[in-house]
Design an enzyme around this catalytic site. Structure first.
Site, PDB file in Angstrom:
ATOM      1  CG  LEU A 170       6.665  -3.911   0.927  1.00 53.19           C
ATOM      2  CD1 LEU A 170       7.669  -4.698   0.075  1.00 53.19           C
ATOM      3  CD2 LEU A 170       5.378  -3.681   0.153  1.00 53.19           C
ATOM      4  CB  CYS A 171       3.365  -7.415   6.168  1.00 52.45           C
ATOM      5  SG  CYS A 171       3.551  -8.791   7.329  1.00 52.45           S
TER       6      CYS A 171
END
Lengths: 138, 100, 130, 130, 138, 100
Positions: free
Chosen positions: D77-78
């Site tokens: 996940l960014c």
């Protein structure tokens, strides 16, 4: 930071207006981070993406962060090839004079200031797209 | 009825569908990304001008400004409004329909 | 006038929540009543207290929480939409065997009947979405 | 072939995550390698362990977690997108003074450099979004 | 369950194809819950919303829940007026025969089974929309 | 190059833009809501048939089936594929571009 010396042609394709959705802002965040990777990078603005580059954006009335000035800093990140589709501009009642001036300093030419923004026709843009190794879509 | 349009007519069919189904004397508000429809000389301008013959069309100023579109460049006769007037418009019309 | 407001998209990704907030503030400033703000679809994501937006940007969730406190607003997340997307209050977390909850102050979780009620009881229903 | 996969939308609201999952399964079944699945924009919402989807529907988050375990997938996940939207792991929660975290097993949070790296290191980058 | 006896005209407007986004499914969930409120309800399907009503949907290949049969149960929830825009169907290469049959049993007519689906032109749909007190948009 | 289109051409401009910029001999895959573009006799069919003169156009079967669109009713010459072939197509083409 490029690993194993791989250099790829990467294009960031921006097709959405700013502020209505976050894609413009988060695309810019990728471009800034990506600049550290020493790849062969260019940006394309077409369809409503051309509105991302307009001069004079003022977000006070909508209470959102105005990130438009960041585009003018792209030159410092060695992002020097920014293409805007002429047909998209014209269909939207815009011309080059409505856009911010984007420039970079060319280290191979005694740091002369040069334009990084290029207005191109669909044919030329199509050709550029077709040459890419990776296309990021926003 | 007040019709709310928040999508660019270059990207989506919301404004088209709204104009197909809005009755004469209804009102239409362009806001968020839909403000790009207001630009004079655009491929959508003629369609908007035609609509203005039978509908009241408004555009939200704060959204125009955010996108760097000067008021002097929009289709003549379009009324630029602020959020206070947006609220007032929803009061003046019995029903509000969002074209999402 | 009594307003019902519907928010169909989450924070940051779409302008819907921002527009709804500006509209709600203007309505309150004009002396109108807001019967309820109903968050549906991805709109339920506006109700998480775990957001940490950049310091130079607005805090969408906190703004709603504060507006609710100042004006006794009823902020409702649809329970079915919230469960699908991972928005829970303490009770929901317990009932579903989850080890954490994430709902922000000023929000509550309830059923879709609250949307219909808002439509019936308000003078105007205004929807913000994608 | 080595694939990078990008998922730009959250679970349930758009088909993007479903399509990416079906694509990933088919790619693995064909003997390909998946270098990384990168979740950006609302895509970070795929990484919450708090979802409780209806019993008669698929569990999108769990499906990703299981696929990751079975195939040692790297699900990222960014961090910037995750912070805006309220997706945190234990470390992020502590650093930001939050009293809970919500990341699902098999996911990790990291920077945007991981997306560029996936683009450079993979033979193909395939993006799923709205 | 209607409060203070208020009865309003509510229209659910469905403009999106099913499965690509969740709007079709979550719209249906509102309609089912809303049926308990004794309001004057109708549904409109236009633009890509007409694909929600097609016969023979099979979601096995995409691993999503097939909710299309729920439309046939709407009659049991006293949702008896379902309008589909003819122009939207035609533009998409569809006709009435591609759609599920939707009916209800009329309690005022000895529970006779009657069609609840009505194909209407844009003019008629526009008229119906204009009469509503509340429009839910999906 | 393989172009991925997941939006209905009746609702959005993604397919239009893709067809404007795709080079001859490129491939286009219609999936998710974009499969509605495949219906024969639709207002988009002619535009698709024209595109097929210079591009390979595919449509994802599982998405067609989900939306109740029979294979017998789609534009002639369109190739219906499954997820395995989708993966294979991304291998056959050096680059994949998503028109979001």
């Amino acid at each position: 930071m490029s690993e194993e010396g791989t250099i790829k042609k990467l294009m960031y394709v921006n097709r959405k207006a700013p502020y209505g959705t976050i894609y413009a802002l988060e695309s810019l965040e990728v471009v800034l981070i990506g600049a550290a990777f020493d790849q062969d990078v260019c940006l394309a603005f077409l369809d409503d993406g051309v509105f991302q580059l307009t001069e004079g954006q003022n977000t006070d009335g909508i209470g959102m962060k105005n990130f438009s000035k960041t585009y003018t800093a792209l030159g410092d990140y060695e992002v020097t090839r920014i293409y805007v589709e002429r047909e998209s501009l014209e269909a939207r009642g815009l011309s080059e004079t409505d856009l911010q001036e984007l420039t970079y300093e060319d280290e191979d030419d005694d740091w002369a200031e040069k334009p990084s923004l290029h207005i191109v026709g669909s044919d030329e843009l199509a050709q550029l797209m077709a040459e890419q190794d990776v296309v990021f879509s926003f | 009825m007040l019709h709310l349009i928040n999508k660019s007519p270059f990207e989506r069919n919301a404004l088209d569908s709204c104009l197909r189904l809005a009755q004469d004397s209804h009102a239409v508000l362009l806001f968020e990304d839909a403000v790009v429809a207001a630009m004079d000389g655009s491929a959508q301008a003629e369609c908007l001008q035609e609509a203005m013959n039978r509908l009241s069309v408004y555009v939200l100023g704060p959204d125009l400004e955010a996108r760097g579109l000067p008021k002097e460049r929009i289709v003549e006769g379009l009324e630029v409004i602020d959020y206070d007037r947006f609220v007032a418009l929803t009061c003046e019309h019995d029903t509000t329909q969002s074209w999402l | 006038m009594k307003f019902g407001i519907v928010v169909n998209e989450g924070p940051y990704q779409h302008q819907a929540s921002d527009s709804a907030y500006q509209f709600a503030r203007a309505a309150l400033a004009a002396g109108h009543e807001i019967f309820r703000v109903f968050f549906y679809h991805d709109g339920v994501n506006n109700g998480t207290r775990l957001t940490v937006p950049p310091q130079d940007d607005r805090n969408i969730v906190e703004r709603w929480s504060e507006l609710a406190t100042e004006n006794e607003l009823d902020l409702v997340l649809c329970v079915a939409a919230a469960q699908r997307r991972g928005l829970l209050d303490e009770g929901e977390a317990q009932r579903n065997g989850k080890d954490a909850d994430n709902i922000a102050p000023g929000f509550r979780i309830s059923g879709l009947g609250q949307l219909i009620e808002a439509a019936v009881q308000s003078d105007r229903l205004v929807t913000f979405g994608d």
